[in-house]
Design a protein around this motif. Structure first.
Motif, mmCIF file in Angstrom:
data_model
loop_
_atom_site.group_PDB
_atom_site.id
_atom_site.type_symbol
_atom_site.label_atom_id
_atom_site.label_comp_id
_atom_site.label_asym_id
_atom_site.label_seq_id
_atom_site.Cartn_x
_atom_site.Cartn_y
_atom_site.Cartn_z
ATOM 1 N N UNK A 34 41.697 2.069 49.513
ATOM 2 C CA UNK A 34 40.262 2.226 49.314
ATOM 3 C C UNK A 34 39.931 3.582 48.705
ATOM 4 N N UNK A 35 38.674 3.679 48.251
ATOM 5 C CA UNK A 35 38.216 4.891 47.574
ATOM 6 C C UNK A 35 36.858 5.281 48.149
ATOM 7 N N UNK A 36 36.676 6.595 48.345
ATOM 8 C CA UNK A 36 35.387 7.062 48.849
ATOM 9 C C UNK A 36 34.442 7.261 47.665
ATOM 10 N N UNK A 37 33.312 6.577 47.699
ATOM 11 C CA UNK A 37 32.352 6.675 46.599
ATOM 12 C C UNK A 37 31.667 8.047 46.577
ATOM 13 N N UNK A 38 31.698 8.750 47.722
ATOM 14 C CA UNK A 38 31.047 10.066 47.790
ATOM 15 C C UNK A 38 31.915 11.153 47.147
ATOM 16 N N UNK A 66 44.629 1.924 53.458
ATOM 17 C CA UNK A 66 43.185 2.120 53.510
ATOM 18 C C UNK A 66 42.728 2.752 54.829
ATOM 19 N N UNK A 67 41.760 3.633 54.740
ATOM 20 C CA UNK A 67 41.221 4.322 55.931
ATOM 21 C C UNK A 67 39.975 3.590 56.445
ATOM 22 N N UNK A 68 39.683 3.795 57.719
ATOM 23 C CA UNK A 68 38.465 3.209 58.308
ATOM 24 C C UNK A 68 37.244 4.050 57.921
ATOM 25 N N UNK A 69 37.439 5.409 57.855
ATOM 26 C CA UNK A 69 36.363 6.296 57.375
ATOM 27 C C UNK A 69 36.998 7.334 56.447
ATOM 28 N N UNK A 70 36.205 7.958 55.593
ATOM 29 C CA UNK A 70 36.730 9.024 54.728
ATOM 30 C C UNK A 70 36.834 10.294 55.572
ATOM 31 N N UNK A 71 38.072 10.829 55.755
ATOM 32 C CA UNK A 71 38.223 12.006 56.618
ATOM 33 C C UNK A 71 37.546 13.255 56.046
ATOM 34 N N UNK A 72 37.285 13.236 54.751
ATOM 35 C CA UNK A 72 36.633 14.411 54.143
ATOM 36 C C UNK A 72 35.111 14.350 54.307
ATOM 37 N N UNK A 73 34.545 13.195 54.049
ATOM 38 C CA UNK A 73 33.075 13.086 54.032
ATOM 39 C C UNK A 73 32.503 12.600 55.365
ATOM 40 N N UNK A 74 33.397 12.110 56.249
ATOM 41 C CA UNK A 74 32.962 11.590 57.550
ATOM 42 C C UNK A 74 31.811 10.599 57.391
ATOM 43 N N UNK A 75 30.655 10.882 58.077
ATOM 44 C CA UNK A 75 29.592 9.869 58.080
ATOM 45 C C UNK A 75 28.879 9.778 56.723
#
Lengths: 133, 350
Positions: free
Chosen positions: A23-27, A35-44
């Motif tokens: 997965x890819x974080x759009x932020x 794939x991660x459950x949440x983006x560890x960099x951007x969190x919420x």
């Protein structure tokens, strides 16, 4: 002797294991595999979407396994490497093919292979290995 | 069997494992004369699947190559049929493993097929029916095997691993399937009973009443249906259980042996069972020119033959290089000893 694993757990991971869907974080734009459950960099503030990796990369580092865990004894010696994918993420996997070409920085591509079997009557676990090109 | 005259091969792809064992190596274990065997079978070496490869992994790699040439999205595929006599599971389809590995989604019909060495071409006919009737846009037909031959049996020199996949559709075909015809009968020339690791065969009975009668019968039906004559075909591919049978079949039908050359994969790969004639078709398409007419006839013990008249289109030129050719897989090889072969193919039991 071989180990028994959870059928539902394996089934939930088919997309990643068979096809390298991360997965890819759009932020922040970071690509993750697995794939991660949440983006560890951007969190919420992060927003993750599925991302299809191409399945090409190079060997970041490797080791040759001579004392294998249960279920893999008959494959020794075999090569386990950290592969740096062209999109950035690093994945752990087995390197196959002509191992005389084995080197740090060597190019590899994903190939569909049998990973292990849950004994003679259990399910067969498939996934990706990395062939030297 | 009538086709719509438009449907055909949109993409094709093959896969051959990288391990090879030479006839000399096998013959040295059983005290046989390798030169006599090579001369008798016209086979020099065969492809062997690694211990982490099986019919499903071979089918997936071949199908990935077929999709590259088809230039379609995986979820455009409406049917998957995998023909093999070495499916990894007795109950649980190989076809859905292929579907998941390709990302076909869930809107597709699928089944595993078995008809000895001709289940792959049966899959092509099934896809052709679904496509030309308009029920689906694209179908995927695969023939793949990790063929079994008992240690010491004559089959051990030829039983090999490999496969080929074909995307069948109506649009952007690189080769039109003009017609297909089948000839089937209950002829027990080769079989494998449940729980048996290796097949049995009726030796010479596999020739005249089985291979030659059925391929000859299917080709005759195909010619009658199309009003083509045998000399109209530029290239010919027959099932290759060894090198001698297809050459003799060609002679019986009045076909020059040069027409078999492009698809004559058996001498360096062996008999890949359900993959055999289809690998030959891939190798032929790799070198085919637009407008060429190809005759393909498979053979499956038990017994039957599916014959196809295939006309190559202009699209072959631009699609050919989108995936690895048969020759590329042929040249990627590592020779192994009989001991390693026995370990890889599970011939050593605790």
């Amino acid at each position: 002797m071989s180990h028994r694993s959870s059928v539902p757990l394996a089934w939930r991971r088919f997309e990643a294991r068979y096809r390298l869907v991360g997965n890819r974080c759009l932020t922040c734009g970071t690509i993750y595999f697995p794939p991660k459950a949440i983006c560890p960099k951007c969190r919420r503030k992060g927003k993750l979407e599925k991302y299809q990796l191409k399945g090409e990369g190079k060997i970041h580092t490797y080791t040759i396994i001579h004392a294998a865990p249960s279920g893999f004894e008959k494959r020794v010696p075999y090569c386990i490497a950290i592969i740096e994918l062209d999109e950035g993420p690093k994945v752990l996997g087995e390197v196959v093919g002509d191992l005389t070409l084995l080197d740090i920085g060597a190019r590899v591509r994903a190939v569909f292979r049998k990973i292990y079997e849950d004994g003679e009557d259990g399910i067969i676990h498939y996934g990706l290995k990395w062939e030297l090109v | 069997m009538k086709t719509d005259g438009k449907s055909g091969i949109v993409g094709y792809g093959c896969y051959v494992p990288m391990y090879r064992i030479k006839v000399e190596e096998i013959a040295s274990v059983w005290g046989e004369d390798p030169e006599r065997i090579k001369k008798g079978l016209l086979v020099e070496e065969k492809a062997v699947a690694g211990d982490d490869e099986d019919t499903a992994t071979i089918a997936v790699e071949a199908a990935k190559n077929a999709l590259k040439r088809a230039c379609i999205n995986p979820d455009d595929i409406g049917a998957i049929y995998v023909g093999s006599e070495s499916h990894p599971y007795v109950v649980k389809p190989t076809a859905t493993i292929v579907g998941e590995a390709l990302g076909v989604g869930n809107s597709y019909t699928a089944a595993d097929l078995e008809f000895a060495c001709k289940a792959g071409t049966a899959g092509i006919q099934m896809c052709l029916g679904l496509v030309s009737s308009g029920m689906i846009d694209y179908g995927l037909a695969i023939g793949a095997d990790t063929a079994q031959g008992a240690p010491g049996d004559a089959l051990e020199y030829t039983a090999a691993s490999g496969g080929a996949a074909f995307v069948i559709g109506r649009k952007n075909v690189l080769a039109k399937i003009i017609a297909t015809a089948s000839y089937s009968s209950d002829t027990p020339d080769f079989w494998r009973r449940p729980m048996q690791h290796y097949p049995r065969h009726a030796a010479r009975f596999t020739g005249e009443p089985a291979y030659f009668r059925h391929i000859g019968g299917a080709v005759k039906l195909l010619l009658e249906e199309t009003n083509l004559s045998i000399s109209d075909f530029d290239k010919v591919v027959f099932h290759m259980p060894n090198g001698k049978f297809p050459l003799r079949m060609a002679k019986m039908l009045g076909i020059e042996k040069e027409k078999l050359a492009d698809g004559f994969v058996v001498s360096k790969v062996g008999n890949t069972y359900s993959g055999s004639s289809l690998l030959g078709l891939c190798a032929t398409l790799d070198k085919a020119k637009p407008k060429e007419l190809i005759l393909l006839a498979s053979f499956g013990s038990g017994a039957g033959s599916d014959a196809f008249a295939i006309e190559v289109t202009d699209l072959i030129e631009e699609k050919r290089d989108l995936a690895p050719t048969f020759e590329r897989y042929l040249n990627r090889k590592i020779y192994i000893s009989y001991a390693k072969y026995a370990k890889m193919r599970g011939k050593l039991k605790d």
